[in-house]
Design a protein around this motif. Structure first.
Motif, PDB file in Angstrom:
ATOM      1  N   THR A 271      41.443 -29.351  65.443  1.00  0.00           N
ATOM      2  CA  THR A 271      41.666 -29.055  66.852  1.00  0.00           C
ATOM      3  C   THR A 271      40.454 -29.506  67.658  1.00  0.00           C
ATOM      4  N   ASP A 272      40.634 -29.509  68.973  1.00  0.00           N
ATOM      5  CA  ASP A 272      39.500 -29.822  69.856  1.00  0.00           C
ATOM      6  C   ASP A 272      38.998 -28.568  70.563  1.00  0.00           C
ATOM      7  N   ALA A 273      39.341 -27.396  70.029  1.00  0.00           N
ATOM      8  CA  ALA A 273      38.863 -26.143  70.602  1.00  0.00           C
ATOM      9  C   ALA A 273      37.343 -26.082  70.516  1.00  0.00           C
ATOM     10  N   THR A 274      36.731 -25.402  71.482  1.00  0.00           N
ATOM     11  CA  THR A 274      35.280 -25.270  71.462  1.00  0.00           C
ATOM     12  C   THR A 274      34.855 -24.403  70.279  1.00  0.00           C
ATOM     13  N   ILE A 275      33.601 -24.559  69.873  1.00  0.00           N
ATOM     14  CA  ILE A 275      33.089 -23.767  68.760  1.00  0.00           C
ATOM     15  C   ILE A 275      33.104 -22.283  69.121  1.00  0.00           C
ATOM     16  N   ASP A 276      32.857 -21.960  70.372  1.00  0.00           N
ATOM     17  CA  ASP A 276      32.890 -20.566  70.801  1.00  0.00           C
ATOM     18  C   ASP A 276      34.304 -20.003  70.669  1.00  0.00           C
ATOM     19  N   THR A 277      35.300 -20.777  71.063  1.00  0.00           N
ATOM     20  CA  THR A 277      36.702 -20.331  70.947  1.00  0.00           C
ATOM     21  C   THR A 277      37.082 -20.119  69.489  1.00  0.00           C
ATOM     22  N   ILE A 278      36.687 -21.054  68.642  1.00  0.00           N
ATOM     23  CA  ILE A 278      36.984 -20.938  67.213  1.00  0.00           C
ATOM     24  C   ILE A 278      36.287 -19.724  66.624  1.00  0.00           C
ATOM     25  N   ALA A 279      35.046 -19.506  67.025  1.00  0.00           N
ATOM     26  CA  ALA A 279      34.301 -18.347  66.520  1.00  0.00           C
ATOM     27  C   ALA A 279      35.062 -17.056  66.789  1.00  0.00           C
ATOM     28  N   ARG A 280      35.554 -16.891  68.005  1.00  0.00           N
ATOM     29  CA  ARG A 280      36.262 -15.661  68.359  1.00  0.00           C
ATOM     30  C   ARG A 280      37.599 -15.552  67.613  1.00  0.00           C
ATOM     31  N   ARG A 281      38.233 -16.675  67.369  1.00  0.00           N
ATOM     32  CA  ARG A 281      39.520 -16.657  66.666  1.00  0.00           C
ATOM     33  C   ARG A 281      39.373 -16.207  65.218  1.00  0.00           C
ATOM     34  N   VAL A 282      38.217 -16.451  64.615  1.00  0.00           N
ATOM     35  CA  VAL A 282      38.058 -16.115  63.197  1.00  0.00           C
ATOM     36  C   VAL A 282      37.157 -14.904  62.965  1.00  0.00           C
ATOM     37  N   GLY A 283      36.763 -14.210  64.041  1.00  0.00           N
ATOM     38  CA  GLY A 283      36.067 -12.953  63.834  1.00  0.00           C
ATOM     39  C   GLY A 283      34.581 -12.925  64.111  1.00  0.00           C
ATOM     40  N   TYR A 284      34.045 -13.946  64.808  1.00  0.00           N
ATOM     41  CA  TYR A 284      32.632 -13.949  65.180  1.00  0.00           C
ATOM     42  C   TYR A 284      32.495 -13.781  66.686  1.00  0.00           C
ATOM     43  N   ALA A 285      31.419 -13.157  67.107  1.00  0.00           N
ATOM     44  CA  ALA A 285      31.254 -12.796  68.512  1.00  0.00           C
ATOM     45  C   ALA A 285      31.110 -14.015  69.406  1.00  0.00           C
ATOM     46  N   ASN A 286      30.478 -15.072  68.880  1.00  0.00           N
ATOM     47  CA  ASN A 286      30.224 -16.244  69.705  1.00  0.00           C
ATOM     48  C   ASN A 286      29.879 -17.426  68.797  1.00  0.00           C
ATOM     49  N   ALA A 287      29.647 -18.572  69.415  1.00  0.00           N
ATOM     50  CA  ALA A 287      29.353 -19.784  68.658  1.00  0.00           C
ATOM     51  C   ALA A 287      28.074 -19.640  67.835  1.00  0.00           C
ATOM     52  N   PHE A 288      27.091 -18.938  68.381  1.00  0.00           N
ATOM     53  CA  PHE A 288      25.835 -18.784  67.654  1.00  0.00           C
ATOM     54  C   PHE A 288      26.053 -18.013  66.351  1.00  0.00           C
ATOM     55  N   ALA A 289      26.804 -16.918  66.424  1.00  0.00           N
ATOM     56  CA  ALA A 289      27.058 -16.113  65.223  1.00  0.00           C
ATOM     57  C   ALA A 289      27.803 -16.926  64.172  1.00  0.00           C
ATOM     58  N   LEU A 290      28.796 -17.695  64.600  1.00  0.00           N
ATOM     59  CA  LEU A 290      29.519 -18.544  63.651  1.00  0.00           C
ATOM     60  C   LEU A 290      28.590 -19.591  63.053  1.00  0.00           C
ATOM     61  N   SER A 291      27.754 -20.187  63.882  1.00  0.00           N
ATOM     62  CA  SER A 291      26.853 -21.238  63.392  1.00  0.00           C
ATOM     63  C   SER A 291      25.893 -20.702  62.348  1.00  0.00           C
ATOM     64  N   VAL A 292      25.380 -19.488  62.563  1.00  0.00           N
ATOM     65  CA  VAL A 292      24.449 -18.895  61.604  1.00  0.00           C
ATOM     66  C   VAL A 292      25.146 -18.689  60.260  1.00  0.00           C
ATOM     67  N   ALA A 293      26.370 -18.118  60.287  1.00  0.00           N
ATOM     68  CA  ALA A 293      27.097 -17.873  59.036  1.00  0.00           C
ATOM     69  C   ALA A 293      27.509 -19.182  58.375  1.00  0.00           C
ATOM     70  N   PHE A 294      27.962 -20.127  59.174  1.00  0.00           N
ATOM     71  CA  PHE A 294      28.420 -21.418  58.644  1.00  0.00           C
ATOM     72  C   PHE A 294      27.269 -22.150  57.964  1.00  0.00           C
ATOM     73  N   LYS A 295      26.117 -22.166  58.613  1.00  0.00           N
ATOM     74  CA  LYS A 295      24.959 -22.868  58.057  1.00  0.00           C
ATOM     75  C   LYS A 295      24.457 -22.166  56.788  1.00  0.00           C
ATOM     76  N   ARG A 296      24.472 -20.828  56.784  1.00  0.00           N
ATOM     77  CA  ARG A 296      23.984 -20.099  55.627  1.00  0.00           C
ATOM     78  C   ARG A 296      24.869 -20.339  54.403  1.00  0.00           C
ATOM     79  N   VAL A 297      26.196 -20.347  54.595  1.00  0.00           N
ATOM     80  CA  VAL A 297      27.120 -20.450  53.465  1.00  0.00           C
ATOM     81  C   VAL A 297      27.370 -21.898  53.084  1.00  0.00           C
TER      82      VAL A 297
END
Length: 330
Positions: A271-297
């Motif tokens: 999709t072309d959804a923003t990272i912030d939109t995707i973050a909220r769709r999968v259970g993260y508060a914002n793009a930063f929170a998703l990025s931290v988890a994504f980078k760690r794993v």
């Protein structure tokens, strides 16, 4: 939805990838279309699926083989028959010497003639992409062979009957029947002891863990905690965590994190959804929170994953339990 429904949801038969073949012995086809998954069933006669690096598998009427790609393999009347025709991407055919062939050379028109002694095959190929699809591919051996089975036979009977007709809308009917045949075949396979079904599949039948898995798949964005998951399961936290880990192969919150990141990975690519939109769709508060988890794993940021080359998923298998997921925040 459940874990199996999710991985199958993106797998669909496509009209251009359905094939009916009427073949007189000796015959052999070299399948080199690069598809991620193929279903082959014999409507009449007998065939062999011959992988390059595994033992040949016989298929008789009413039986089904599911072949995991993308490596080439051979289907023939006998394991020793040399292929004379190559099946390429998009249904293109050519001789093994490189000469192009007409699409109807296999005699595949529904309702067409079937010479005495000929083998009649029906097959469908599936393009499985993304990390969700990779969960299915990681759970399968190179060839899944399911003998005639009560859950699969009715679908194959309908498929055979439809192929005797030539009516409007037939291609859609054939595609849907192939989808049903794939689902029924995989369920029949995973129920067999030798299948070594992945943990996420085995756990679906557990009265404690199964309902919780369905909850997580139904609503990955919910702020799940181990306490709430245990309460939903009607068990203590310690008992639930132990049972979940034993059946699925990873701790509950590691599974939640892994599933969220799997969804995010596919949404980033598809999709072309923003990272912030995707973050909220999968259970993260914002793009930063998703990025931290994504980078760690996963070792890269969501942005770099989105820009990187498309793959069929990077998941690895650990002890039949499914993807190896690092314990995360949940």
């Amino acid at each position: 939805m459940d874990a199996l429904a999710d991985v199958l949801d993106g797998v669909r038969a496509r009209s251009a990838e359905f094939c009916r073949a009427v073949l007189e012995p000796p015959w052999a086809l070299r399948i080199a279309d690069g598809s991620a998954l193929a279903l082959v069933t014999v409507l009449r006669g007998q065939a062999w699926v011959v992988p390059d690096a595994a033992a040949p598998v016989p298929i008789r009427p009413g039986e089904v083989a599911v072949v995991r790609g993308p490596h080439p393999y051979t289907v023939g009347d006998d394991p020793g028959t040399a292929p004379t025709i190559e099946v390429l991407a998009g249904g293109r055919l050519r001789t093994t010497d490189g000469a192009d062939l007409a699409a109807d050379v296999l005699g595949g028109r529904p309702g067409g003639p079937e010479p005495d002694g000929a083998t009649v095959l029906a097959s469908g190929t599936y393009q499985v992409s993304g990390d969700i699809g990779a969960r299915l591919l990681a759970a399968l051996p190179e060839v899944v062979h399911v003998p005639r089975h009560a859950d699969v036979a009715p679908v194959l009977d309908l498929l055979a009957a439809e192929l005797q007709r030539n009516q409007p809308g037939q291609q859609v009917v054939l595609d849907r029947l192939l989808d049903l045949a794939l689902i029924a075949t995989l369920r029949a396979w995973f129920a067999r002891p030798e299948a070594e079904a992945p943990g996420w599949y085995r756990a679906l039948g557990d009265p404690v863990v199964g309902p919780v898995l369905r909850l997580v798949h139904d609503d990955p964005a919910h702020p799940w905690t181990i306490a709430e998951l245990a309460a939903r399961a009607g068990a203590s936290r310690a008992a639930f965590a132990r049972r979940f880990s034993e059946l699925v192969g990873v701790p509950p919150m590691a599974y939640v994190t892994g599933w969220r990141l799997t969804l995010a990975a596919d949404l980033l690519r598809q999709t072309d959804a923003t990272i912030d939109t995707i973050a909220r769709r999968v259970g993260y508060a914002n793009a930063f929170a998703l990025s931290v988890a994504f980078k760690r794993v996963r070792g890269i940021t969501p942005r770099h994953h989105r820009l990187g080359p498309a793959t069929a998923g990077h998941l690895t298998v650990s002890g039949g339990a499914g993807p190896e997921w690092v314990h995360g925040d949940g």
